[in-house]
Write an enzyme that holds these catalytic residues in place. Structure first.
Site, PDB file in Angstrom:
ATOM      1  N   THR A  97       0.871  -1.184   0.000  1.00 24.10           N
ATOM      2  CA  THR A  97       0.000   0.000   0.000  1.00 24.10           C
ATOM      3  C   THR A  97       0.906   1.232   0.000  1.00 24.10           C
ATOM      4  OG1 THR A  97      -0.005   0.391   2.382  1.00 24.10           O
ATOM      5  CG2 THR A  97      -1.541  -1.262   1.565  1.00 24.10           C
ATOM      6  N   LYS A 108      13.013   9.251  -1.314  1.00 19.93           N
ATOM      7  CA  LYS A 108      13.927   8.232  -1.841  1.00 19.93           C
ATOM      8  C   LYS A 108      15.377   8.558  -1.543  1.00 19.93           C
ATOM      9  CE  LYS A 108      10.901   6.674  -5.565  1.00 19.93           C
ATOM     10  NZ  LYS A 108      10.519   6.895  -6.946  1.00 19.93           N
TER      11      LYS A 108
END
Ligand code: ADP
Ligand code: ASP
Ligand code: MG
Length: 818
Positions: free
Chosen positions: A558, A685
């Site tokens: 998710t 990231k």
């Protein structure tokens, strides 16, 4: 002469008794037989219940008695030809009347002595044996001379009601005298029941029909003792708890004795002793699959075989610990301890003593624990009062798990393997004992861990090293579906080539959830999930924990912040977490560090390769570099597959709005594209790469030079965001024109150098490593102590359902290889 014993399930009803008759018919062609039978399945328990209720003045005992009567009358009606039924029916009714009289007596007196209980509880075998012997007599095919003998007339015991001790001298003589005078081909006898030398009914203990058969086998020096039951022999572990358990073809008496002593219920432990001395082999066979080989128990010891023959367990155990510096000085300490227990008839199953002799630990049944504590505390009353010994500590609801094998003594490292296997699965070992015979290593563990412990040990010692991975998947959108497809198509390959058996045990989307301990069919999960129960994040966790399966993996597919907050609960239970959700690793540093620490502490992998570059092996490569002593000094990267797709497709012929829409349709953006376009996703990231490189940083420390106009940044929902892109079309067109005028391309770049990080749109000139980055590709340049001038470059598709799913898959396999 052969002795055949048929257990409760084998004689449960007329249909099963029919199978028994067939087996006996066949066997009687070869040899004279004694057929020992148990009570019809469940009847002994019903008798115990009825007598308990009667003595507690509960009239329900009458109903139980009717139920018992009905079971037997039904069997007679189906088994015996109609014209021969009446005599047997009235005999059985007389026996039941007698039972009722005894139960009424218990009810009136409100009392149940051990002696009366033994008479009542033996009715099951008395009834079953007389019905079965009559059925044989009236079986036309049988054509054999059959007889019946009441075991109470031949097996003589002391008066320890409930589990009487056999007087072998007398018993052997009576049995051999009887059978030399009576030469019928088949003799049916009730198991379990006996009588004391002074004439009272006794029983041989629960499961005691096996013992009856062994006593007769020994008295007659039979050629074989056959125990017919409902499984294909003695298994490597209890087949009800360990699905992969296999029947053991051959096993020695000693091994079988250890296994049965430690809970392999298929054979009542005292059964072996009488036949062992005479070397009479025991064959365990399945009434419902007579052609199956079964288990052959003899004095042969097969030195070539697996050093571990089986694993068994005993539940409902308690551990009593006696501690204190005074133990060393207390004279005859052990003698007093065991005498105190023996005086109260308490059976000690397990003993360990620390070599310092500061403490001693004994295992007894839960039901004996309180009495044992009282007895011990009383025996050491003075020492306890003087604080030389602490009062006895009792821990209940434990379980003993034993590895058994004759050849264990010739192999090193088995106990090490046992403990490390349990440790890896977070099974806490409370005590350890190894018999001097080295035929057995036992550990005491918590009862709630027993199934997991048995299965992991079984996997480790018997299953050709095939490791089961039990997956719990949360989120089955685009990526999740692809993941399921991949595991389904690779399942066989993984089993054959990587020795991994990947099973889907639980799955949930935002609406529904589904669990199946035996594995959800991978081809059919979608339909089944639709019929599943209502999804609930907390209940999902509770179910995963309660199942307590070995090698469990929680897979988060998710992008949900709430789900990312649940990882700690899994890791703490030794459940691995594999996630493509970046939120946890990009949250506050202390949370990221805490998850990593939990992973280490509880031996539960926490893997998130897909957080950066989808399926590209970026984090794994980085981890290996760091582990081998390299140091990351600088990172330059294009980490957004979606932004790369957008800027590669955006030109004077396309509107920025349409390109972003298309990226969404193709599944390259987050559900909310602002997360990508605002640079938050890229910032997360690079933050994760920085942290994995060993630096401490927070998301706010990353400079984010957004290319979005303020109006787009200010929106708070997806439609408004898209409208703002159209309204500000000229802003984006200008960005493009500026780049193309300079012969540059627009790339969204993340950088880290000298402890500083930033993300933002850059103009990339021709010849730069990033210039030709196509489609949705990602690229990362690592400059390290070892890669100084030429960076280590990892490049490839950095977004898309299939590659992300394969990255998750790779993490799952990494869990399997830990
Ligand atoms: P019976 O009524 O035939 O005497 P039991 O119920 O006493 O049968 O024993 C057979 C049962 O023992 C099996 O159904 C199985 O559930 C249980 N069992 C426990 N451990 C083992 C084992 N290691 N091998 C085979 N069976 C086992
Ligand atoms: N019927 C007895 C019991 O249930 C004995 C046996 O079946 O072996 O314990
Ligand atoms: Mg049994």
């Amino acid at each position: 002469m052969k002795i055949l014993k048929f257990g409760g399930t084998s004689v449960a009803d007329a249909a099963n008794i029919g199978r028994v008759l067939d087996i006996v018919k066949n066997k009687s062609k070869e040899s004279r037989l004694v057929v020992v039978v148990s009570a019809l399945s469940g009847v002994t328990d019903l008798l115990l219940k009825a007598s308990g209720e009667a003595s507690a003045k509960d009239e329900n005992y009458k109903e139980i008695s009717r139920l018992i009567e009905q079971k037997h009358l039904e069997a007679i009606k189906e088994l015996i030809p109609v014209n021969h039924q009446s005599a047997l029916l009235s005999h059985v009714k007389r026996v039941i009347n007698h039972l009722d009289t005894l139960l009424d007596g218990c009810f009136l007196l409100g009392e149940l002595s051990a002696r009366t209980s033994d008479t009542i509880v033996g009715f099951g075998e008395i009834l079953s044996s007389c019905i079965i012997s009559e059925a044989m007599k009236h079986d036309i095919d049988f054509g054999l001379e059959t007889g019946f003998k009441d075991s109470r007339e031949l097996i003589k015991t002391n008066s320890s009601f409930g589990k009487a001790a056999v007087n072998f001298e007398l018993t052997n003589k009576m049995i051999s005298d009887y059978f030399s005078e009576n030469q019928q081909r088949v003799t049916v006898m009730p198991g379990f029941v006996a009588s004391s030398t002074d004439g009272n009914n006794t029983t041989l203990g629960r499961g005691g029909s096996d013992y009856t058969a062994a006593i007769i086998a020994a008295a007659l020096n039979a050629t074989e003792l056959e125990i017919w039951t409902d499984v294909n022999g003695m298994f490597t572990a209890n087949p009800k708890l360990v699905k992969q358990a296999q029947p053991i073809e051959k096993i020695s008496y000693q091994e079988a004795m250890e296994l049965s002593h430690f809970g392999a219920k298929v054979l009542y432990p005292p059964t072996i002793q009488p036949v062992l001395n005479l070397n009479i082999p025991i064959l365990i066979k399945n009434t419902f699959e007579p052609e199956a080989f079964g288990t052959y128990i003899s004095n042969e010891n097969n030195l070539q075989s697996n050093p571990i023959k089986g694993i068994s367990h005993m539940d409902k155990m308690a551990l009593l610990t006696l501690e204190g510096s005074g133990i060393i000085g207390v004279s005859g300490f052990s003698k007093r301890l065991f005498e105190a227990l023996s005086n109260h008839g308490i059976n000690v199953v397990f003993i360990t003593q620390a070599s310092s002799e500061h403490s001693i630990c004994i295992g007894v049944q839960n039901s004996d624990a309180d009495m044992a504590k009282t007895a011990i505390d009383l025996a050491f009353e003075i020492e306890i009062a003087q604080h030389r010994i602490d009062p006895c500590i009792v821990e209940k609801n434990l379980c003993i798990v034993a590895l058994v094998g004759e050849n264990m003594r010739n192999h090193q490292g088995l106990s090490g393997k046992m403990f490390s296997t349990l440790g890896k699965n977070n099974v806490n070992i409370r005590a350890i004992a190894q018999g001097a015979s080295e035929r057995n290593i036992s550990v005491v563990i918590n009862e709630k861990d027993v199934q997991k412990a048995l299965n992991t040990l079984h996997e480790r010692f018997f299953e050709d090293n095939i490791k089961q991975l039990n997956l719990f998947v949360m989120g089955v959108g685009n990526v999740g579906e692809k993941f399921m497809e991949q595991i389904s198509s690779q399942k066989r390959y993984l089993k054959e080539n990587m020795k991994l058996n990947v099973r889907l045990i639980g799955v949930s989307n935002s609406r529904k959830m589904l669990f199946d301990e035996d594995g959800i069919p991978l081809k059919d999960w979608k339909n089944m999930l639709e019929d599943g129960e209502k999804a609930d994040k907390e209940r999902f966790i509770e179910r995963v924990k309660a199942l307590n399966l070995r090698n469990s993996v929680f897979v988060d597919i998710t992008a949900n912040a709430e789900i990312s907050k649940t990882y700690a609960q899994y890791l703490e239970k030794n459940i691995a977490v594999v996630t493509c959700n970046k939120i946890a690793c990009a949250s506050e540093f202390h949370n990221y560090r805490n998850l990593k620490n939990l992973s280490r502490k509880y031996n539960a992998p926490f893997l998130f390769e897909t957080n950066v570059g989808a399926g590209l092996p970026i984090i794994d490569t980085l981890k290996r570099m760091i582990a081998s002593g390299d140091k990351v000094n600088k990172i330059q990267a294009v980490l957004s597959g979606s932004l790369n797709f957008i800027f590669n497709n955006f030109n004077e012929n396309a509107s920025f709005h349409d390109v972003v829409k298309e990226a969404g349709v193709q599944g390259f953006t987050e559900p909310d594209p602002k997360i990508d376009l605002s640079g938050v996703d890229v910032a997360r990231k690079i933050l994760i790469l920085i942290r994995e490189s060993g630096y401490e940083m927070e998301i706010n420390d990353i400079e984010n030079k957004s290319f979005l106009p303020q109006a787009s940044l200010d929106t708070d929902n997806v439609p408004d965001f898209f409208s703002s892109l159209t309204a500000n079309a000229s802003h984006f067109d200008t960005l493009y024109k500026e780049a193309s005028d300079k012969d540059c391309r627009l790339k969204y770049v993340a950088q880290f150098e000298n402890g500083k990080a930033s993300v933002g749109l850059q103009l990339i000139p021709k010849g730069h490593d990033f210039y030709n980055l196509e489609g949705k590709d990602n690229i990362v340049l690592f400059y390290t102590d070892r890669y100084v001038d030429q960076p280590l470059i990892i490049k490839g598709a950095g977004a898309g359902a299939a590659v992300t799913a394969s990255g998750i898959f790779a993490d799952v396999i990494r869990v399997g290889n830990v």
